[in-house]
Enzyme design. Structure first.
Site, PDB file in Angstrom:
ATOM      1  N   ASP A 126       0.834  -1.216   0.000  1.00 44.31           N
ATOM      2  CA  ASP A 126       0.000   0.000   0.000  1.00 44.31           C
ATOM      3  C   ASP A 126       0.866   1.263   0.000  1.00 44.31           C
ATOM      4  O   ASP A 126       0.358   2.360  -0.238  1.00 44.31           O
ATOM      5  CB  ASP A 126      -0.962   0.007   1.202  1.00 44.31           C
ATOM      6  CG  ASP A 126      -0.264   0.017   2.552  1.00 44.31           C
ATOM      7  OD1 ASP A 126       0.970  -0.118   2.605  1.00 44.31           O
ATOM      8  OD2 ASP A 126      -0.977   0.162   3.575  1.00 44.31           O
ATOM      9  N   GLU A 127       2.169   1.105   0.264  1.00 46.80           N
ATOM     10  CA  GLU A 127       3.027   2.293   0.328  1.00 46.80           C
ATOM     11  C   GLU A 127       3.170   2.974  -1.039  1.00 46.80           C
ATOM     12  O   GLU A 127       3.580   4.131  -1.114  1.00 46.80           O
ATOM     13  CB  GLU A 127       4.393   1.926   0.929  1.00 46.80           C
ATOM     14  CG  GLU A 127       4.225   1.391   2.340  1.00 46.80           C
ATOM     15  CD  GLU A 127       5.503   1.245   3.143  1.00 46.80           C
ATOM     16  OE1 GLU A 127       6.452   2.002   2.926  1.00 46.80           O
ATOM     17  OE2 GLU A 127       5.539   0.353   4.017  1.00 46.80           O
ATOM     18  N   TYR A 153      12.057   3.203  -1.227  1.00 51.72           N
ATOM     19  CA  TYR A 153      11.428   1.869  -1.225  1.00 51.72           C
ATOM     20  C   TYR A 153      10.106   1.895  -1.988  1.00 51.72           C
ATOM     21  O   TYR A 153       9.886   1.120  -2.926  1.00 51.72           O
ATOM     22  CB  TYR A 153      11.206   1.389   0.218  1.00 51.72           C
ATOM     23  CG  TYR A 153      10.224   0.240   0.330  1.00 51.72           C
ATOM     24  CD1 TYR A 153      10.520  -1.016  -0.198  1.00 51.72           C
ATOM     25  CD2 TYR A 153       8.982   0.405   0.971  1.00 51.72           C
ATOM     26  CE1 TYR A 153       9.614  -2.066  -0.110  1.00 51.72           C
ATOM     27  CE2 TYR A 153       8.074  -0.642   1.064  1.00 51.72           C
ATOM     28  CZ  TYR A 153       8.389  -1.875   0.531  1.00 51.72           C
ATOM     29  OH  TYR A 153       7.486  -2.913   0.610  1.00 51.72           O
ATOM     30  N   LYS A 157       8.860   0.107  -5.578  1.00 51.02           N
ATOM     31  CA  LYS A 157       7.722  -0.814  -5.675  1.00 51.02           C
ATOM     32  C   LYS A 157       6.670  -0.279  -6.661  1.00 51.02           C
ATOM     33  O   LYS A 157       6.071  -1.040  -7.417  1.00 51.02           O
ATOM     34  CB  LYS A 157       7.088  -1.037  -4.295  1.00 51.02           C
ATOM     35  CG  LYS A 157       7.964  -1.761  -3.286  1.00 51.02           C
ATOM     36  CD  LYS A 157       8.271  -3.202  -3.617  1.00 51.02           C
ATOM     37  CE  LYS A 157       7.073  -4.110  -3.533  1.00 51.02           C
ATOM     38  NZ  LYS A 157       7.477  -5.542  -3.764  1.00 51.02           N
TER      39      LYS A 157
HETATM   40  P1  NAD Z   1      11.876  -9.496   3.655  1.00 48.23           P
HETATM   41  O1  NAD Z   1      12.874  -8.391   3.566  1.00 48.23           O
HETATM   42  O2  NAD Z   1      11.619 -10.147   4.972  1.00 48.23           O
HETATM   43  O3  NAD Z   1      12.288 -10.666   2.639  1.00 48.23           O
HETATM   44  C1  NAD Z   1      12.745 -10.417   1.348  1.00 48.23           C
HETATM   45  C2  NAD Z   1      13.344 -11.721   0.797  1.00 48.23           C
HETATM   46  O4  NAD Z   1      13.751 -11.462  -0.553  1.00 48.23           O
HETATM   47  C3  NAD Z   1      14.582 -12.180   1.550  1.00 48.23           C
HETATM   48  O5  NAD Z   1      14.514 -13.583   1.779  1.00 48.23           O
HETATM   49  C4  NAD Z   1      15.740 -11.852   0.615  1.00 48.23           C
HETATM   50  O6  NAD Z   1      16.852 -12.735   0.746  1.00 48.23           O
HETATM   51  C5  NAD Z   1      15.070 -11.993  -0.741  1.00 48.23           C
HETATM   52  N1  NAD Z   1      15.731 -11.198  -1.798  1.00 48.23           N
HETATM   53  C6  NAD Z   1      16.131  -9.896  -1.720  1.00 48.23           C
HETATM   54  N2  NAD Z   1      16.724  -9.529  -2.871  1.00 48.23           N
HETATM   55  C7  NAD Z   1      16.669 -10.609  -3.709  1.00 48.23           C
HETATM   56  C8  NAD Z   1      17.091 -10.844  -5.038  1.00 48.23           C
HETATM   57  N3  NAD Z   1      17.717  -9.888  -5.759  1.00 48.23           N
HETATM   58  N4  NAD Z   1      16.862 -12.064  -5.588  1.00 48.23           N
HETATM   59  C9  NAD Z   1      16.246 -13.043  -4.874  1.00 48.23           C
HETATM   60  N5  NAD Z   1      15.859 -12.883  -3.590  1.00 48.23           N
HETATM   61  C10 NAD Z   1      16.047 -11.671  -3.015  1.00 48.23           C
HETATM   62  O7  NAD Z   1      10.536  -8.896   3.032  1.00 48.23           O
HETATM   63  P2  NAD Z   1       9.008  -9.165   3.436  1.00 48.23           P
HETATM   64  O8  NAD Z   1       8.630  -8.253   4.529  1.00 48.23           O
HETATM   65  O9  NAD Z   1       8.795 -10.634   3.566  1.00 48.23           O
HETATM   66  O10 NAD Z   1       8.282  -8.638   2.107  1.00 48.23           O
HETATM   67  C11 NAD Z   1       8.035  -9.518   1.011  1.00 48.23           C
HETATM   68  C12 NAD Z   1       7.320  -8.756  -0.079  1.00 48.23           C
HETATM   69  O11 NAD Z   1       6.087  -8.246   0.426  1.00 48.23           O
HETATM   70  C13 NAD Z   1       8.096  -7.549  -0.609  1.00 48.23           C
HETATM   71  O12 NAD Z   1       7.932  -7.482  -1.993  1.00 48.23           O
HETATM   72  C14 NAD Z   1       7.433  -6.360   0.081  1.00 48.23           C
HETATM   73  O13 NAD Z   1       7.530  -5.216  -0.712  1.00 48.23           O
HETATM   74  C15 NAD Z   1       6.008  -6.848   0.198  1.00 48.23           C
HETATM   75  N6  NAD Z   1       5.221  -6.291   1.329  1.00 48.23           N
HETATM   76  C16 NAD Z   1       5.714  -6.328   2.596  1.00 48.23           C
HETATM   77  C17 NAD Z   1       4.943  -5.838   3.646  1.00 48.23           C
HETATM   78  C18 NAD Z   1       5.441  -5.887   5.076  1.00 48.23           C
HETATM   79  O14 NAD Z   1       4.804  -5.308   5.961  1.00 48.23           O
HETATM   80  N7  NAD Z   1       6.540  -6.556   5.372  1.00 48.23           N
HETATM   81  C19 NAD Z   1       3.667  -5.311   3.383  1.00 48.23           C
HETATM   82  C20 NAD Z   1       3.190  -5.291   2.061  1.00 48.23           C
HETATM   83  C21 NAD Z   1       3.982  -5.800   1.049  1.00 48.23           C
HETATM   84  P1  TYD Z   2       8.351  -0.273   9.685  1.00 44.99           P
HETATM   85  O1  TYD Z   2       8.128  -1.535  10.464  1.00 44.99           O
HETATM   86  O2  TYD Z   2       9.730   0.080   9.267  1.00 44.99           O
HETATM   87  O3  TYD Z   2       7.354  -0.336   8.441  1.00 44.99           O
HETATM   88  P2  TYD Z   2       6.957   0.833   7.360  1.00 44.99           P
HETATM   89  O4  TYD Z   2       7.889   1.970   7.498  1.00 44.99           O
HETATM   90  O5  TYD Z   2       7.133   0.122   6.067  1.00 44.99           O
HETATM   91  O6  TYD Z   2       5.544   1.188   7.676  1.00 44.99           O
HETATM   92  O7  TYD Z   2       7.790   0.942  10.548  1.00 44.99           O
HETATM   93  C1  TYD Z   2       6.444   0.970  10.995  1.00 44.99           C
HETATM   94  C2  TYD Z   2       6.218   2.310  11.673  1.00 44.99           C
HETATM   95  O8  TYD Z   2       7.003   2.349  12.864  1.00 44.99           O
HETATM   96  C3  TYD Z   2       6.677   3.506  10.837  1.00 44.99           C
HETATM   97  O9  TYD Z   2       5.776   4.578  11.044  1.00 44.99           O
HETATM   98  C4  TYD Z   2       8.042   3.855  11.403  1.00 44.99           C
HETATM   99  C5  TYD Z   2       7.907   3.452  12.873  1.00 44.99           C
HETATM  100  N1  TYD Z   2       9.160   2.988  13.514  1.00 44.99           N
HETATM  101  C6  TYD Z   2       9.553   3.551  14.731  1.00 44.99           C
HETATM  102  O10 TYD Z   2       8.914   4.459  15.282  1.00 44.99           O
HETATM  103  N2  TYD Z   2      10.707   3.080  15.308  1.00 44.99           N
HETATM  104  C7  TYD Z   2      11.460   2.097  14.735  1.00 44.99           C
HETATM  105  O11 TYD Z   2      12.535   1.732  15.300  1.00 44.99           O
HETATM  106  C8  TYD Z   2      11.034   1.528  13.503  1.00 44.99           C
HETATM  107  C9  TYD Z   2      11.828   0.434  12.822  1.00 44.99           C
HETATM  108  C10 TYD Z   2       9.868   1.989  12.922  1.00 44.99           C
END
Ligand code: NAD
Ligand code: TYD
Length: 341
Positions: A126-127, A153, A157
């Site tokens: 959603d970002e 970031y 995306k």
């Molecule tokens: P993460 O950082 O925990 O994991 C990313 C994985 O991708 C890792 O295992 C890393 O080794 C692998 N990777 C990185 N670069 C690579 C490359 N060049 N080739 C192959 N593998 C590679 O991320 P996450 O939080 O699990 O997020 C996964 C996906 O979901 C991402 O696309 C992110 O944008 C999306 N997403 C995340 C959130 C969230 O809150 N974490 C929310 C919405 C969408």
């Molecule tokens: P984060 O988990 O990095 O996710 P995103 O920035 O993708 O939403 O951060 C979630 C929220 O928490 C964001 O508003 C930033 C804040 N935050 C802190 O206040 N302290 C921290 O140490 C971190 C990592 C995030």
């Protein structure tokens, strides 16, 4: 079906790989992951010996590697989770985000197009919509909200999403995109808010809250995200975008205080620190399309999900310790020394 899950050693990808391997024994899941700092094969331990699971180490931006793998596996579906995913890191080093999130995605799209792969799903966020003001709780992101990224970031995306839609329109590739709100749950790398705060609170360390802690995030449990992706891949309309979220908005301060209460730790651990540059104020998803078209409903609300999550981290302190000490990076060497290509 042969399903390639990229980024399957990360947080969400590993939960997805486990879900697919366990739910669909007739399908084969190939986990393609580069194992960056965020990739941890311990996350895949519960399925590592499953007959319908295989791990392959590689880079989604490495064209020859991707084409060779796709030719060999002939996937029916590619689900792309692989990404650089941490906003703070993108502020320090945007270039790696362009390489993996943009070039990696276009490499996968090219391979799908050239090799006739029937189905591609992009896991987005959603970002890409930017942020909403704090004083307009009536506003939500819908699938038609214009892309308006704030951080390197989210810009990477959003760019990837546009390539996915361009490949659908120009080349007729069968694509879908999902845009989910902030995830939490098991296996999340402790650089993100919730696991960072849990791990630090357990050690009575300061909890760094950016700015005044009033920014709002819309939290969804990782298992609910993965079930939604599975539904979209199997039943979603080709060429469409689906938002995923469960209406669980909390300020960062509310999240941190919930964690402190659950762990019986004092609020005095909270330390307000300098704000993140360009810090998005509020994210909030309207999941109406996913609910109405595909009948998706989340299993967790924030109260039940955060309790499950905190308990998971309490029960898996070795997992956290291995990350904090860096030991998790040896796991690959030990577990896969005889069987990795
Ligand atoms: P993460 O950082 O925990 O994991 C990313 C994985 O991708 C890792 O295992 C890393 O080794 C692998 N990777 C990185 N670069 C690579 C490359 N060049 N080739 C192959 N593998 C590679 O991320 P996450 O939080 O699990 O997020 C996964 C996906 O979901 C991402 O696309 C992110 O944008 C999306 N997403 C995340 C959130 C969230 O809150 N974490 C929310 C919405 C969408
Ligand atoms: P984060 O988990 O990095 O996710 P995103 O920035 O993708 O939403 O951060 C979630 C929220 O928490 C964001 O508003 C930033 C804040 N935050 C802190 O206040 N302290 C921290 O140490 C971190 C990592 C995030």
């Amino acid at each position: 079906m042969n399903i390639i899950v990229t980024g399957g050693a990360g947080f969400i990808g590993s939960v997805m790989a486990q879900y697919l391997v366990n739910t669909y024994p007739e399908d084969t899941v190939i986990n393609l992951d580069k194992l960056t700092y965020a990739g941890n094969l311990e996350n895949c331990k519960p399925i590592e010996n499953a007959p319908n699971y295989r791990f392959v180490r590689g880079d989604i931006a490495d064209r020859k590697f991707v084409y060779d793998l796709f030719e060999e596996v002939k996937p029916d579906v590619v689900i792309n989770f692989a990404a650089e995913s941490h906003v703070d890191r993108s502020v320090e080093h945007p270039e790696e985000f362009v390489r993996t999130n943009v070039m990696g995605t276009t490499t996968l799209l090219d391979a799908c197009r050239d090799l006739g792969i029937p189905r591609y799903h992009q896991v987005s966020t959603d970002e890409v919509y930017g942020d909403l003001p704090l004083d307009r709780p009536d506003l939500f992101f819908t699938e038609t909200t214009p892309l308006h990224a704030s951080s390197p970031y989210s810009a990477s995306k959003a760019s990837a999403d546009m390539f996915v839609q361009a490949y659908h329109r120009t080349f007729g590739l069968n694509t879908t995109i999902s845009r989910c709100s902030n995830n939490y749950g098991q296996y999340q790398f402790p650089e993100k808010l919730i696991p960072l705060m849990i791990s630090r609170a357990l050690k009575d360390q300061d909890l760094p809250v950016y700015g005044q802690g009033i920014n709002v995030r819309d939290w969804l449990h990782v298992e609910d995200h993965c079930k939604a992706i599975d539904l979209i891949v199997r039943e979603g309309r080709i060429g469409e975008v689906y938002n995923i979220g469960g209406h669980n908005e909390r300020t960062n301060l509310q999240v941190v205080e919930t964690i402190l209460d659950a762990l019986g730790k004092p609020k005095s651990l909270i330390k307000y620190v300098k704000d993140r540059p360009g810090h998005d104020q509020r994210y909030a998803i309207d999941p109406d399309k996913l609910e109405k078209e595909l009948g998706w409903k989340p299993k967790y609300n924030f109260d039940t999900g955060i309790r499950q999550t905190i308990q998971w981290y309490l029960d898996h302190q070795d997992w956290m310790q291995n990350i904090l000490s860096g030991d998790y990076q040896n796991y690959f060497k030990e577990m896969y020394k005889d069987r990795v290509q």
